[in-house]
Design an enzyme around this catalytic site. Structure first.
Site, short mmCIF file in Angstrom:
data_model
loop_
_atom_site.label_atom_id
_atom_site.label_comp_id
_atom_site.label_asym_id
_atom_site.label_seq_id
_atom_site.Cartn_x
_atom_site.Cartn_y
_atom_site.Cartn_z
N ASN A 151 -3.37 18.47 -9.81
CA ASN A 151 -2.92 17.98 -11.10
C ASN A 151 -1.44 18.25 -11.37
OD1 ASN A 151 -3.29 17.24 -14.09
ND2 ASN A 151 -2.63 19.39 -14.20
N ASP A 170 4.25 28.05 -7.05
CA ASP A 170 5.15 26.91 -7.09
C ASP A 170 4.75 25.98 -5.95
OD1 ASP A 170 7.16 25.06 -7.04
OD2 ASP A 170 8.80 26.49 -6.85
N TYR A 220 8.79 8.01 -11.13
CA TYR A 220 7.44 8.53 -11.41
C TYR A 220 6.39 7.62 -10.77
CZ TYR A 220 3.34 10.05 -14.07
OH TYR A 220 2.10 10.50 -14.44
N SER A 225 0.26 4.25 -13.52
CA SER A 225 1.65 3.99 -13.11
C SER A 225 1.81 3.96 -11.60
CB SER A 225 2.58 5.05 -13.71
OG SER A 225 2.60 4.97 -15.12
#
Length: 249
Positions: free
Chosen positions: A92, A65, A156, A145
């Site tokens: 990633n 995690d 995001y 983005s």
């Protein structure tokens, strides 16, 4: 140039978020090109599915995690212990939120920030030592983005902008120490995170209308660019953002 023209034999690559989507395509491409590949994620079943049938001596699945610094350190330690070195980190792992800013809860913000920004910090801080020893490099899966605003994606976009600026700053800090930092910037790419858009004809048409090539990306479109940036062919490339976006930007 095809993916298969790169040789990573003897190199060790860590791909976070390697159990599905873009991460899976990247991991498979590195394996196809001879690398030792460790993939991490929260679900062991997905990780093992990616590595099924691959040579056991070149593949490693790690439940981790990245939002937890101790877990990130244990992950990196496991890679170095297994393969003796780390040559490439592909950052990633990511979380996604789409919707009006005033509909986003603080829990949702925490989830996306802790994965996209804190996760990056946790992983990179433990990887830079091994990468400095190997003369390795980092490739971040960013996003177009992160280059500008977007409707319904404030959180995001902000997190992607943060890590893409990290890339440029760390390229300056670590260039003299022999470690390169680069990013790929995909546009809409169909993965588990974005499958709802593909299933919504109206939303997909609106998204594709902004893409010069007239189609959304697929994970296999992104992997070759990552391999290029990680390869010796990009030895003089650092601090770069490579748009892999079908012309969106």
């Amino acid at each position: 140039m095809t993916v298969n023209e790169y040789a990573f034999t003897g190199k060790t690559v860590l791909v976070t978020g390697g159990g599905s989507g873009i991460g899976r395509a990247i991991a498979e491409a590195f394996l196809d090109n001879g690398a030792n590949v460790a993939i991490s994620g929260r679900r062991r079943d997905k990780l093992e599915a990616v590595l099924q049938g691959r040579p056991e001596e070149r593949a490693l699945a790690i439940e981790a995690d990245v939002t937890d610094d101790a877990s990130a350190k244990a992950m990196v330690d496991a890679v170095v212990e297994r393969f003796g070195a780390l040559d490439v980190l592909v950052n990633n792992a990511a979380a996604y939120f789409n919707g009006p800013f005033d509909a986003m809860t603080l829990d949702a913000w925490e989830a996306i920030r802790s994965t996209n920004i804190d996760g990056f910090v946790h992983v990179v801080r433990h990887c830079v030592g091994p990468l400095e020893k190997s003369g390795g490099n980092v490739v971040v899966v960013g996003s177009v983005s992160g280059l500008r605003g977007d409707w319904g994606q404030a959180a995001y976009n902000a997190t992607k902008a943060a890590i893409m600026n990290f890339v440029q700053s760390l390229a300056l800090d670590y260039g003299p120490r022999g470690v390169r930092f680069n990013a790929v910037a995909p546009a809409l790419t169909i993965t588990d995170l974005t499958k709802d858009i593909e299933d919504d004809e109206k939303a997909l048409a609106a998204a594709v209308n902004r893409i010069a090539l007239g189609r959304p990306g697929r994970p296999a479109d992104i992997a070759p660019a990552v391999l290029f940036l990680a390869s010796d062919d990009a030895a003089y490339v650092t601090g770069a953002w490579l748009a892999v976006d079908g012309g969106t930007s």
